[in-house]
Design an enzyme around this catalytic site. Structure first.
Site, PDB file in Angstrom:
ATOM      1  N   ILE A 197       0.920  -1.262   0.057  1.00  0.00           N
ATOM      2  CA  ILE A 197       0.120   0.244   0.244  1.00  0.00           C
ATOM      3  C   ILE A 197       0.513   1.092  -0.097  1.00  0.00           C
ATOM      4  O   ILE A 197       0.758   2.118  -0.821  1.00  0.00           O
ATOM      5  CB  ILE A 197      -0.528  -0.268   0.728  1.00  0.00           C
ATOM      6  N   ASN A 200       1.914   5.008   7.433  1.00  0.00           N
ATOM      7  CA  ASN A 200       2.116   3.689   7.056  1.00  0.00           C
ATOM      8  C   ASN A 200       2.850   2.334   7.268  1.00  0.00           C
ATOM      9  O   ASN A 200       2.052   1.572   7.378  1.00  0.00           O
ATOM     10  CB  ASN A 200       1.942   3.862   5.511  1.00  0.00           C
ATOM     11  N   ASP A 239       1.227 -12.109  14.827  1.00  0.00           N
ATOM     12  CA  ASP A 239      -0.203 -12.572  15.546  1.00  0.00           C
ATOM     13  C   ASP A 239      -0.309 -14.128  16.427  1.00  0.00           C
ATOM     14  O   ASP A 239       0.395 -14.722  15.744  1.00  0.00           O
ATOM     15  CB  ASP A 239      -0.967 -13.019  13.804  1.00  0.00           C
ATOM     16  N   TYR A 279      -2.055  -6.378  17.283  1.00  0.00           N
ATOM     17  CA  TYR A 279      -2.437  -5.401  15.940  1.00  0.00           C
ATOM     18  C   TYR A 279      -3.392  -4.557  15.820  1.00  0.00           C
ATOM     19  O   TYR A 279      -3.867  -3.373  15.820  1.00  0.00           O
ATOM     20  CB  TYR A 279      -2.330  -6.420  14.965  1.00  0.00           C
TER      21      TYR A 279
END
Length: 240
Positions: free
Chosen positions: A14, A82, A88, A147
């Protein structure tokens, strides 16, 4: 006058789309990266956008890197925060290291990027702070307590900066992308990807360029009365 835009994590995914979009609109863009020298060099060669290497979780490294960008290009007018990482794990398996690494990059890293340039924006009477948050900061996500917490924290930060910066011509806004067709998402098994798409009413993943166009609007003079807002780009997957 050409405005200077800094995009952290701006050479891949991105971030790369954001950097290219802003350059196409006439901004002077600098992109940061954390580790992959080869990909950063290829990005600069392809786009002509200079890249700078530092760890956004390190305040002194960020301060020095930002000072170098300003010495090379001029005062930074637009910050697109960004850069981000994931570590995780279900909460009962999450380690203190998993937690701290994500907090340091995704939340403290935004502070470290904005804080050194904030006084200059106040003095010049103009600034654009754009933080790339996430749909999972809005709704939470299994296995992403760290997160999701950072991305929710980013939303609290921009609301506060908006109030503090408004009288000085500074806006602070966030974009919460849903699932975007980045290299990372496209690398997951097709069956998993199909299950993700099944949850998106639009019936597809978003494109990085769609997030980039959100950034270009929030970076522009046309967005001056939009401040402290969160723009969701998620194909109608989640509403706030």
């Amino acid at each position: 006058m050409t405005r200077i835009a800094l995009v952290t994590g701006g050479s891949r995914g991105i971030g790369s789309a954001i950097s290219k979009e802003l350059k196409s609109l006439g901004y002077q863009v600098a992109a940061t990266y954390a580790g992959n020298d080869e990909k950063a060099a290829a990005f600069s060669e392809e786009t002509g956008i200079p890249t700078y290497k530092w760890d956004v979780s390190d305040y002194e490294a960020s301060k020095a890197g930002l000072a170098q960008v300003e010495a090379d290009l001029g005062p930074i007018d637009i910050v697109v925060a960004n850069a981000g990482i994931t570590r995780d794990a279900p909460f009962h398996k999450m380690t203190p290291q998993h937690w701290q690494e994500v907090i340091d990059t995704n939340l403290t890293g935004v502070f470290n990027t904005v804080h050194p340039v904030w006084p200059g924006m106040r003095d010049r009477g103009f600034g654009r702070i754009i933080v790339i948050s996430s749909i999972n900061g809005q709704k939470g996500q299994f296995g992403q307590a760290n997160y999701a917490s950072t991305k929710a924290g980013d939303l609290g930060l921009i609301k506060t900066l908006a109030q503090e910066g408004a009288r000085k011509g500074i806006t602070a806004n966030a974009i919460c992308p849903g699932y975007i067709a980045t290299e990372m998402v496209m690398a997951v098994p097709e069956k998993v990807r199909d299950s993700i798409i099944a949850q998106i009413p639009a019936g597809r993943l978003g494109e990085p360029e769609e997030v980039a166009r959100c950034v270009s609007f929030l970076a522009s003079d046309d967005s001056g009365f939009i401040n402290g807002s969160t723009l969701s780009a998620n194909g109608a997957q989640f509403f706030v």
